[in-house]
Design a protein around this motif. Sequence first.
Motif, short mmCIF file in Angstrom:
data_model
loop_
_atom_site.label_atom_id
_atom_site.label_comp_id
_atom_site.label_asym_id
_atom_site.label_seq_id
_atom_site.Cartn_x
_atom_site.Cartn_y
_atom_site.Cartn_z
N PRO A 104 0.85 -1.19 0.00
CA PRO A 104 0.00 0.00 0.00
C PRO A 104 0.89 1.24 0.00
N GLY A 105 0.54 2.22 -0.81
CA GLY A 105 1.40 3.42 -0.93
C GLY A 105 2.49 3.26 -1.98
N GLY A 106 2.66 2.01 -2.51
CA GLY A 106 3.68 1.76 -3.54
C GLY A 106 3.28 2.41 -4.86
N GLU A 107 4.27 2.55 -5.75
CA GLU A 107 4.00 3.29 -7.00
C GLU A 107 4.18 2.43 -8.24
N LEU A 108 3.29 2.68 -9.20
CA LEU A 108 3.37 2.05 -10.52
C LEU A 108 3.79 3.14 -11.51
N ILE A 109 4.88 2.88 -12.23
CA ILE A 109 5.40 3.89 -13.17
C ILE A 109 5.65 3.18 -14.49
N PHE A 110 5.07 3.69 -15.57
CA PHE A 110 5.32 3.01 -16.85
C PHE A 110 5.30 3.96 -18.03
N MET A 111 6.05 3.54 -19.06
CA MET A 111 6.08 4.27 -20.33
C MET A 111 5.43 3.41 -21.39
N ARG A 112 4.63 4.06 -22.25
CA ARG A 112 4.03 3.36 -23.39
C ARG A 112 3.84 4.37 -24.52
N ASN A 113 3.23 3.95 -25.61
CA ASN A 113 2.95 4.86 -26.72
C ASN A 113 1.69 5.66 -26.42
N ARG A 152 2.42 7.78 -13.77
CA ARG A 152 2.89 7.48 -12.41
C ARG A 152 1.65 7.46 -11.51
N ALA A 153 1.45 6.35 -10.81
CA ALA A 153 0.24 6.20 -9.98
C ALA A 153 0.62 5.57 -8.64
N ARG A 154 -0.15 5.91 -7.60
CA ARG A 154 0.15 5.35 -6.27
C ARG A 154 -0.98 4.44 -5.81
N LYS A 155 -0.61 3.27 -5.29
CA LYS A 155 -1.62 2.34 -4.76
C LYS A 155 -2.19 2.91 -3.47
N ARG A 156 -3.52 3.03 -3.42
CA ARG A 156 -4.14 3.62 -2.23
C ARG A 156 -3.87 2.76 -0.99
N GLN A 157 -3.78 3.39 0.15
CA GLN A 157 -3.50 2.68 1.40
C GLN A 157 -4.53 1.60 1.66
N GLU A 158 -5.80 1.92 1.34
CA GLU A 158 -6.87 0.96 1.67
C GLU A 158 -7.14 -0.01 0.54
N ALA A 159 -6.34 0.09 -0.59
CA ALA A 159 -6.65 -0.74 -1.79
C ALA A 159 -6.38 -2.20 -1.50
#
Length: 259
Positions: free
Chosen positions: A150-159, A252-259
């Motif tokens: 929880p609170g971790g981040e997803l970061i990605f590049m695409r077209n 760039r997105a953050r996983k919600r604490q309660e997710a």
Amino acid sequence: MPELPDYALTAREHWTRSNAEYTSLTARERRSQDEIHWGVWKTPESEIRVLPDLQGLDVIELGCGTAYFGAWLKKHGARRVVGVDVTPAQLDTARAMNEELGLGLEFVEANAEDVPLPDASFDVAFSEYGASIWCDPFRWIPEAARLLVPGGELIFMRNTDLEMVCSADEERITERLVLPLKGMHRLNWFSEGESTEFHINTSDMFQLLRRTGFDVLDYRQLFAREDSVDHPHYHYVPAEWAKLWPSEEIWRARKRQEA
Ligand SMILES: C[S@@+](CC[C@H](N)C(=O)[O-])C[C@H]1O[C@@H](n2cnc3c(N)ncnc32)[C@H](O)[C@@H]1O
């Protein structure tokens, strides 16, 4: 390894060929640089500052390829970097480079939609043209969420959407809208050997991230720079095209604490 979907098998064939043709050379060139550069137009991270402070973080790279990007993340402070890829030839290059540089990256051969690692074991899930275009977003994004704390981040590049709608199944991108954006998802290409990519439009991606428990923190569209020249191996998008329209984007997105 669990049975692979058809598109992961064709991706593996595609990337085995690409590895023999050029990716091992690209890896060597990029690994020799210390500064992080994003994508085809080599946009310097120091100019756009999208990444969080990586100091002490555990990172999983989904579709790591030769892991030149994973190597940069480690050099820039990540505590642990685990690269996941479905193509053994790409992982062989990644392992050889890793040994040469002594960076201590770890590698797992797996489909990035179904990773044999425990829940909540990483602070950052990352992809630069790996899972972000080769895997089904309705599978790999929930898998990234599972792997993150929880609170971790997803970061990605695409077209970008613009690149995709101008993409005919030909050697070069067009300057016309040739594909519908509505409902875009799986794209099968045949012109340069069979392969499948995935792209959902920006609005659908935003909604998918929200539904999967993420808050979007940042979104960037990248153009080629004024001094950019055509990429030596990737000829599909000429620099002149990408000086006018953005061909690459970073989420760039953050996983919600309660997710
Ligand atoms: C453009 S390369 C990634 C480049 C990467 N940023 C690097 O630093 O080398 C795309 C990679 O995605 C991998 N890939 C494709 N489908 C995959 C899947 N289903 N699971 C894991 N990896 C996959 C390919 O094997 C290939 O190595």
